[in-house]
Design an enzyme around this catalytic site. Structure first.
Site, PDB file in Angstrom:
ATOM      1  N   ASP A 158      -4.361 -15.223   7.706  1.00  0.00           N
ATOM      2  CA  ASP A 158      -3.051 -15.676   7.228  1.00  0.00           C
ATOM      3  C   ASP A 158      -2.283 -16.457   8.287  1.00  0.00           C
ATOM      4  OD1 ASP A 158      -3.274 -14.689   4.644  1.00  0.00           O
ATOM      5  OD2 ASP A 158      -2.504 -12.717   5.203  1.00  0.00           O
ATOM      6  N   GLN A 178      -8.567  -7.146   0.480  1.00  0.00           N
ATOM      7  CA  GLN A 178      -8.110  -6.884  -0.879  1.00  0.00           C
ATOM      8  C   GLN A 178      -9.239  -6.325  -1.730  1.00  0.00           C
ATOM      9  OE1 GLN A 178      -6.267 -10.387  -2.514  1.00  0.00           O
ATOM     10  NE2 GLN A 178      -4.608 -10.410  -1.019  1.00  0.00           N
ATOM     11  N   ARG A 207       0.823  -1.220   0.000  1.00  0.00           N
ATOM     12  CA  ARG A 207       0.000   0.000   0.000  1.00  0.00           C
ATOM     13  C   ARG A 207       0.855   1.267   0.000  1.00  0.00           C
ATOM     14  NH1 ARG A 207      -2.650  -4.256   1.826  1.00  0.00           N
ATOM     15  NH2 ARG A 207      -4.949  -4.334   1.856  1.00  0.00           N
TER      16      ARG A 207
END
Length: 426
Positions: free
Chosen positions: A311, A166, A25
């Protein structure tokens, strides 16, 4: 190929690489801002290098000086159509977020990826962008895709249908780059790095509960960004410190954003002893983390905490193999859409080491505690960095030799992982 063995202890102080999500980002916002953005501790990994190369293909000048990355931005108007096909490699984050940025900027581009990325769903980004005016053709919702010059609606209203930061970020970037008034509703409370960093670059971002609103015609200005250590990388060492006896391990300067630190919340519920020493920070919150060997207990993991630890679930599953009782993980079907189907790969590989684990449609059932065992047992990360690192940590508590067949996949997010391991193992 790596031959791995049980550890008697882990000792040392380490700093994990910069946060992958924040690194992506910072590069993207620096590219569409006016002025030179300076990024400290940018993650040097395959995925982030992909984002860097794509932005350079779009006309952005990016240079490296020691631990500082400089991004010379000239606003959205400084971008141009790429001369070549944009190869996203294995990076889902690059693909989805840059699709939003490219669409909003009104550019033309063709996007491809490797075999693994080409199997992952891109329609979750293509559909909401198409609904607000994007002109994108694809291979049945997958790569390759072709983005044709698009003119988005002046007002974008979008409610996130799945817990994916996302997707949220792709829509926000499309809105900011196109100048549209943009509202996104995120009931899942997915990671908020995009919103936080947009404000750091001078955008007006209003947060009202689950609603994120950005007025039209935002102009970003260059910023100085310090990328904290990636909690997803730190999670492997945190669990290692909990499971390997006599360890004395500290992980420095880790990002502990509340939308990302679900792994700490879950481990605490499992009776883990983890010390968190927070530090002052102008941007993302950071802390030094010290795990202590712990006797873990089984819990049920589901619901809103899942997006904050998606994750880290592979390493949480490993911790659950040493917890007393039955651990049940639900609502994690998103794991099927990562670099590998992580529900299948975690289950398959840990079973090789004797774990009592069952795959379900949206998670796992794990019974423990189990002493893992190997006899020169070959395991595979399935070209998935988080699976390879989880199996490496598993080897530290496994009787016998474990042979990891595809250790190079860790380069996606943590190129120095095995070097750090060698320094820590006693």
């Amino acid at each position: 190929m790596k031959k791995l063995n049980k550890a008697t202890s882990l000792k040392g102080i380490i700093s994990v690489p910069g946060d992958k999500s924040i690194s992506h980002r910072a590069l993207m916002l620096g590219a569409i801002a006016d002025g030179t953005t300076r990024i400290t501790n940018l993650l040097n990994s395959a995925d982030v290098n992909t984002t860097k190369q794509i932005l350079m293909d779009l006309g952005v000048k990016i240079t490296e000086q020691a631990n500082i990355t400089e991004v010379e931005g000239h606003g959205v108007s400084g971008l141009h159509d790429p001369d070549e096909v944009l190869d996203m490699g294995n990076s889902g984050t690059s693909t989805r977020l840059l699709t939003g940025l490219i669409v909003g900027a009104g550019l033309n581009a063709r996007i491809i990826g490797d075999d693994s990325l080409s199997k992952r769903p891109m329609d979750r980004v293509i559909n909401p962008l198409s609904n607000v005016g994007a002109n994108i053709s694809s291979n049945n919702g997958k790569l390759p895709t072709t983005i044709h010059q698009s003119h988005l609606k002046s007002k974008i209203d979008f409610e996130l249908p799945i817990g994916s930061a996302q997707v949220k970020s792709a829509v926000l970037l499309a809105g900011v780059t196109s100048g549209a008034e943009t509202t996104v509703v995120d009931e899942f409370k997915t990671r908020n790095h995009t919103e936080v960093m947009l404000q750091q670059f001078g955008a007006e971002v209003k947060i009202d509960g689950a609603k994120i609103s950005i007025p039209s015609d935002q102009h970003l200005s260059a910023a100085n960004v310090v990328v904290p250590g990636d909690i997803s990388s730190a999670a492997f060492w945190i669990v290692a410190g909990l499971l390997v006896k006599d360890s004395d391990l500290m992980i420095k300067n880790v990002g502990i954003n509340s939308t990302r630190s679900g792994v700490i919340e879950i481990l605490n519920q499992m009776n883990a002893m983890v010390d968190i020493q927070a530090s002052n920070s102008d941007g993302e919150p950071i802390a030094d983390i010290t795990p202590h060997f712990s006797k873990l207990k089984a819990i049920n993991i589901s619901g809103k905490v899942i997006p904050a630890c998606i994750d880290e679930i592979p390493i949480i599953v490993l911790a659950a193999t040493r917890a007393t009782g039955r651990t049940i993980i639900k609502d994690a079907a998103e794991l099927k859409l990562k670099e590998s189907d992580r529900i299948i790969t975690v289950t398959t590989e840990l079973k090789k080491l004797g774990a009592k684990i069952q795959a379900t449609d949206d998670g796992f059932i794990i019974d423990g505690p189990v002493q893992l065992k190997a006899d020169k047992t070959h395991v595979s990360g399935h070209k998935d960095h988080r699976i390879a690192m989880m199996l490496t940590i598993a080897s530290l508590i496994t009787d016998g030799e474990v042979i990891l067949d595809d250790d190079d996949s860790v380069d996606i997010s943590y190129p120095t992982f095995f070097h750090e391991l060698g320094k820590l193992v006693v």
